[in-house]
Scaffold this motif. Structure first.
Motif, PDB file in Angstrom:
ATOM      1  N   LEU A 327       0.741  -1.029  -0.060  1.00  0.00           N
ATOM      2  CA  LEU A 327       0.036   0.018   0.065  1.00  0.00           C
ATOM      3  C   LEU A 327       0.301   1.164  -0.496  1.00  0.00           C
ATOM      4  O   LEU A 327       1.691   1.194   0.628  1.00  0.00           O
ATOM      5  N   SER A 328       0.082   2.215  -0.590  1.00  0.00           N
ATOM      6  CA  SER A 328       0.663   3.525  -0.152  1.00  0.00           C
ATOM      7  C   SER A 328       1.558   3.902   1.259  1.00  0.00           C
ATOM      8  O   SER A 328      -0.143   3.723   1.546  1.00  0.00           O
ATOM      9  N   ASP A 329       1.595   4.701   1.403  1.00  0.00           N
ATOM     10  CA  ASP A 329       1.332   5.584   3.016  1.00  0.00           C
ATOM     11  C   ASP A 329       0.426   6.059   3.333  1.00  0.00           C
ATOM     12  O   ASP A 329      -0.110   5.405   4.763  1.00  0.00           O
ATOM     13  N   GLU A 330      -0.429   6.159   2.107  1.00  0.00           N
ATOM     14  CA  GLU A 330      -1.747   6.831   2.450  1.00  0.00           C
ATOM     15  C   GLU A 330      -2.903   5.570   2.867  1.00  0.00           C
ATOM     16  O   GLU A 330      -3.043   5.800   3.922  1.00  0.00           O
ATOM     17  N   ALA A 331      -2.343   5.128   2.123  1.00  0.00           N
ATOM     18  CA  ALA A 331      -3.275   3.855   1.943  1.00  0.00           C
ATOM     19  C   ALA A 331      -2.897   3.040   3.356  1.00  0.00           C
ATOM     20  O   ALA A 331      -4.656   2.515   4.026  1.00  0.00           O
ATOM     21  N   ALA A 332      -2.232   2.818   4.066  1.00  0.00           N
ATOM     22  CA  ALA A 332      -1.466   2.422   4.656  1.00  0.00           C
ATOM     23  C   ALA A 332      -2.249   3.218   6.280  1.00  0.00           C
ATOM     24  O   ALA A 332      -3.491   2.100   7.062  1.00  0.00           O
ATOM     25  N   ALA A 333      -2.015   3.978   5.859  1.00  0.00           N
ATOM     26  CA  ALA A 333      -2.585   4.759   6.925  1.00  0.00           C
ATOM     27  C   ALA A 333      -3.836   5.236   6.924  1.00  0.00           C
ATOM     28  O   ALA A 333      -5.315   5.345   8.219  1.00  0.00           O
ATOM     29  N   ASN A 334      -4.718   5.308   6.003  1.00  0.00           N
ATOM     30  CA  ASN A 334      -6.411   4.871   6.236  1.00  0.00           C
ATOM     31  C   ASN A 334      -6.786   3.753   7.048  1.00  0.00           C
ATOM     32  O   ASN A 334      -7.864   3.521   7.125  1.00  0.00           O
ATOM     33  N   PHE A 335      -6.364   2.770   6.475  1.00  0.00           N
ATOM     34  CA  PHE A 335      -6.354   0.912   7.220  1.00  0.00           C
ATOM     35  C   PHE A 335      -6.685   0.951   8.223  1.00  0.00           C
ATOM     36  O   PHE A 335      -7.344   0.621   8.324  1.00  0.00           O
ATOM     37  N   ALA A 336      -5.367   1.732   9.110  1.00  0.00           N
ATOM     38  CA  ALA A 336      -5.278   1.934  10.247  1.00  0.00           C
ATOM     39  C   ALA A 336      -6.207   2.384  10.733  1.00  0.00           C
ATOM     40  O   ALA A 336      -7.116   1.903  11.896  1.00  0.00           O
ATOM     41  N   MET A 337      -6.553   3.149  10.049  1.00  0.00           N
ATOM     42  CA  MET A 337      -7.518   4.491  10.540  1.00  0.00           C
ATOM     43  C   MET A 337      -8.651   3.591  10.784  1.00  0.00           C
ATOM     44  O   MET A 337      -9.978   4.154  12.183  1.00  0.00           O
ATOM     45  N   LEU A 338      -9.002   2.985   9.925  1.00  0.00           N
ATOM     46  CA  LEU A 338     -10.253   2.164   9.711  1.00  0.00           C
ATOM     47  C   LEU A 338     -10.560   1.105  11.218  1.00  0.00           C
ATOM     48  O   LEU A 338     -11.315   0.691  11.568  1.00  0.00           O
ATOM     49  N   GLN A 339      -9.114   0.220  11.195  1.00  0.00           N
ATOM     50  CA  GLN A 339      -9.198  -0.710  12.554  1.00  0.00           C
ATOM     51  C   GLN A 339      -9.371   0.315  13.873  1.00  0.00           C
ATOM     52  O   GLN A 339     -10.052  -0.589  14.731  1.00  0.00           O
ATOM     53  N   LEU A 340      -8.545   1.181  13.845  1.00  0.00           N
ATOM     54  CA  LEU A 340      -9.105   2.373  15.103  1.00  0.00           C
ATOM     55  C   LEU A 340     -10.757   2.357  14.899  1.00  0.00           C
ATOM     56  O   LEU A 340     -10.817   2.470  16.344  1.00  0.00           O
ATOM     57  N   LYS A 341     -11.106   2.761  14.063  1.00  0.00           N
ATOM     58  CA  LYS A 341     -12.530   3.218  14.110  1.00  0.00           C
ATOM     59  C   LYS A 341     -13.085   2.296  14.247  1.00  0.00           C
ATOM     60  O   LYS A 341     -14.530   2.335  14.477  1.00  0.00           O
ATOM     61  N   LYS A 342     -12.959   1.106  13.873  1.00  0.00           N
ATOM     62  CA  LYS A 342     -13.713  -0.619  14.826  1.00  0.00           C
ATOM     63  C   LYS A 342     -13.858  -0.384  16.280  1.00  0.00           C
ATOM     64  O   LYS A 342     -14.608  -0.510  16.114  1.00  0.00           O
ATOM     65  N   MET A 343     -12.643  -0.146  16.590  1.00  0.00           N
ATOM     66  CA  MET A 343     -12.778  -0.016  18.352  1.00  0.00           C
ATOM     67  C   MET A 343     -13.782   1.459  18.438  1.00  0.00           C
ATOM     68  O   MET A 343     -14.066   1.436  19.368  1.00  0.00           O
ATOM     69  N   LEU A 344     -12.872   2.362  18.091  1.00  0.00           N
ATOM     70  CA  LEU A 344     -13.466   3.439  18.970  1.00  0.00           C
ATOM     71  C   LEU A 344     -14.361   4.326  17.559  1.00  0.00           C
ATOM     72  O   LEU A 344     -13.087   5.336  16.481  1.00  0.00           O
ATOM     73  N   PRO A 345     -15.453   4.310  17.075  1.00  0.00           N
ATOM     74  CA  PRO A 345     -16.279   5.029  16.524  1.00  0.00           C
ATOM     75  C   PRO A 345     -16.386   6.655  16.397  1.00  0.00           C
ATOM     76  O   PRO A 345     -15.921   7.155  14.887  1.00  0.00           O
ATOM     77  N   ASP A 346     -15.987   7.099  16.892  1.00  0.00           N
ATOM     78  CA  ASP A 346     -15.802   8.583  17.191  1.00  0.00           C
ATOM     79  C   ASP A 346     -14.412   9.429  16.977  1.00  0.00           C
ATOM     80  O   ASP A 346     -13.826  10.045  17.199  1.00  0.00           O
ATOM     81  N   SER A 347     -13.068   8.397  16.301  1.00  0.00           N
ATOM     82  CA  SER A 347     -11.803   9.042  16.564  1.00  0.00           C
ATOM     83  C   SER A 347     -11.990  10.027  15.086  1.00  0.00           C
ATOM     84  O   SER A 347     -12.307   9.796  14.544  1.00  0.00           O
ATOM     85  N   LYS A 348     -10.803  10.988  15.597  1.00  0.00           N
ATOM     86  CA  LYS A 348     -10.966  12.103  15.376  1.00  0.00           C
ATOM     87  C   LYS A 348      -9.504  11.723  13.780  1.00  0.00           C
ATOM     88  O   LYS A 348      -9.096  10.637  14.723  1.00  0.00           O
ATOM     89  N   GLU A 349      -9.286  12.112  12.599  1.00  0.00           N
ATOM     90  CA  GLU A 349      -8.136  11.775  11.945  1.00  0.00           C
ATOM     91  C   GLU A 349      -7.087  12.017  12.122  1.00  0.00           C
ATOM     92  O   GLU A 349      -6.890  13.670  13.000  1.00  0.00           O
ATOM     93  N   PRO A 350      -6.351  11.715  11.693  1.00  0.00           N
ATOM     94  CA  PRO A 350      -4.779  12.099  12.094  1.00  0.00           C
ATOM     95  C   PRO A 350      -4.062  13.712  10.860  1.00  0.00           C
ATOM     96  O   PRO A 350      -4.284  13.383  10.237  1.00  0.00           O
TER      97      PRO A 350
END
Length: 453
Positions: A327-350
């Motif tokens: 993945l590109s760096d951006e896509a990798a970061a987006n993937f990590a955020m998807l995982q975080l939002k599964k746990m914390l739906p109201d997560s802010k964007e990095p």
């Protein structure tokens, strides 16, 4: 770290240096190949022992797989470094269940010792776990508990940077773990590296392509045609680089050394560091997501708990780590955020992110070593064993602490001492080298801030 590249004077333009020229060297000379913690430790030890040392590093920085990044405005280690678990729907797993399954996982792993004792042939740790579960139905987990067990297996795989079906049952638990629990370098590893490297003759951006042994010396060639000559050399490049045959040895390494390099596994672990403008997650060491398979599990390391900085680091190991690198760096970061939002739906964007790529980095080609299924148990010792005036160091040669920074450091010191003894034997002059006692204080020693997380 200031590079003293202009002081790299032990160079030659041709393949021959006369014995008369060698005899005029003011002190025994050693080339250290690789500027990771192991190479720096070796160079520091030999320099303190009055040897003439030059350290060659292919990157434009020191540290190797120990890399502290300052892009966020504060240190984040992108290489070497109590939990809250959530299911795929964002519901937190009851802590009592986490503890209960953790205890069961420990019992399952303990039972794999019996499987090992009963079988003369090696097998993967995953196969042994399957045998244990077949024999002990009470260890089987269903539903959410099964997903928590997979998360524990995921964490274990991260320890080896390899999937459980690749890890040797025979050797997986033979490491000597240091006492003191887990810790995190609050200021990163660079203060350690810079202190150890102070005053050393370091040549950055020098990628070694060939190591030739001749007479009682070595000639080390780098990209661009430049060469260095010395009495001996210490090779500390990562195992992945050796396995890829990116360095030519002349004469070729003996077959037993080549086999050891081939038979030892190299795992991969990557980090996706996410920096936020505020902290919105619980104050726990790890935030984990459970799933039906260990591959689908994941977890974040909470740097805020240890350093006070608003950073979460998503960890990926084994095959999953290689998939992240596609993945590109951006896509990798987006993937990590998807995982975080599964746990914390109201997560802010990095506001910033960093992505490591140790598996495809040509200067590392992997993170650290592990034991492959069915391979001999003496590989670390064979990899460590010198070949005449060529000495080897790095985490992959540490028999007691492989895949660790302290293992790499200790092998660098050991290789330097072996090299020193070889030089003493060759020159027969004990006055040439005076090794600094390990018990003495050196200027390289500095106070460290370590957070117990």
């Amino acid at each position: 770290m200031e590079s003293k590249e202009s002081n790299c004077t032990d160079t030659i333009n041709g393949p021959f240096v006369s014995q008369i020229e060698r005899q005029q060297l003011p002190a025994p000379s050693v080339i250290v190949i690789g500027g990771g913690i192991s190479g720096i430790a070796a160079a520091r030890t030999l320099c303190d022992a009055s040897c003439k040392v030059v350290l060659l590093e292919s990157r434009n920085r020191l540290g190797g797989r120990v890399h502290t990044d300052y892009s966020f405005g504060f240190p984040v280690d992108m290489g070497a470094s109590c939990c809250a678990l959530f299911d795929m729907d964002g519901r937190q797993v009851p802590q009592q269940l986490v503890i209960q399954v953790g205890d069961t996982c420990a019992r399952i792993l303990k039972e794999t010792e019996k499987v090992r004792d009963e079988h003369s042939h090696d097998m993967s740790l995953l196969e042994a776990i399957s045998i244990v579960l077949e024999r002990n139905p009470e260890f089987r987990q269903e539903g959410l508990a099964h997903e928590v067990l997979q998360w524990y297996i995921c964490r274990m795989e991260a320890w080896f940077a390899a999937d459980a079906d690749m890890i040797s049952l025979k050797s997986w638990d033979q490491e000597h773990v240091l006492l003191g629990g887990h810790g995190l370098m609050v200021e990163g590893y660079y203060p350690v590296l810079n202190s150890l490297a102070k005053g050393l003759d370091i040549c950055l951006n020098h990628r070694v392509t060939r190591i030739a042994q001749w007479c009682n010396g070595v000639i080390v060639s780098v990209e661009g045609g430049r060469s260095f000559v010395a009495d001996a050399a210490i090779v500390t490049v990562p195992l992945g680089v050796l396995k890829a045959n990116l360095i030519e040895f002349e004469p070729k390494l003996p077959e037993w050394k080549i086999t050891a390099i081939s038979d030892l596994g190299v795992g991969n672990e990557n980090k996706i560091a996410l920096c936020f403008d505020t902290v919105f997650w619980p104050n726990v060491e790890l935030l984990g997501i459970v799933a039906p398979t260990s591959y689908a599990c994941g977890y974040f390391l909470n740097l805020h708990k240890a350093t006070g900085h608003p950073v979460l680091v998503y960890m990926a190991a084994g095959r999953f780590a290689y998939d992240i690198e596609k993945l590109s760096d951006e896509a990798a970061a987006n993937f990590a955020m998807l995982q975080l939002k599964k746990m914390l739906p109201d997560s802010k964007e990095p506001i910033q992110y960093l992505v490591s790529r140790w598996g495809t980095d040509p200067d590392s080609l992997g993170s650290y070593s592990y034991d492959l299924v069915g391979k001999p148990i003496d590989l670390y010792e064979k990899l460590r064993t010198p070949v005449d005036n060529l000495f080897f160091a790095g985490e992959a040669v540490s028999m007691d602490h492989p895949a660790s920074v302290h293992g790499a450091y200790s092998t660098g010191v050991a290789a330097a001492e072996d090299c020193r003894r070889w030089i003493l034997k060759q020159c027969g002059n004990l006055d040439l080298i005076q090794l600094v006692s390990r018990g003495e204080k050196t200027e390289a020693e500095i106070p460290l801030r370590i957070s117990r997380i």
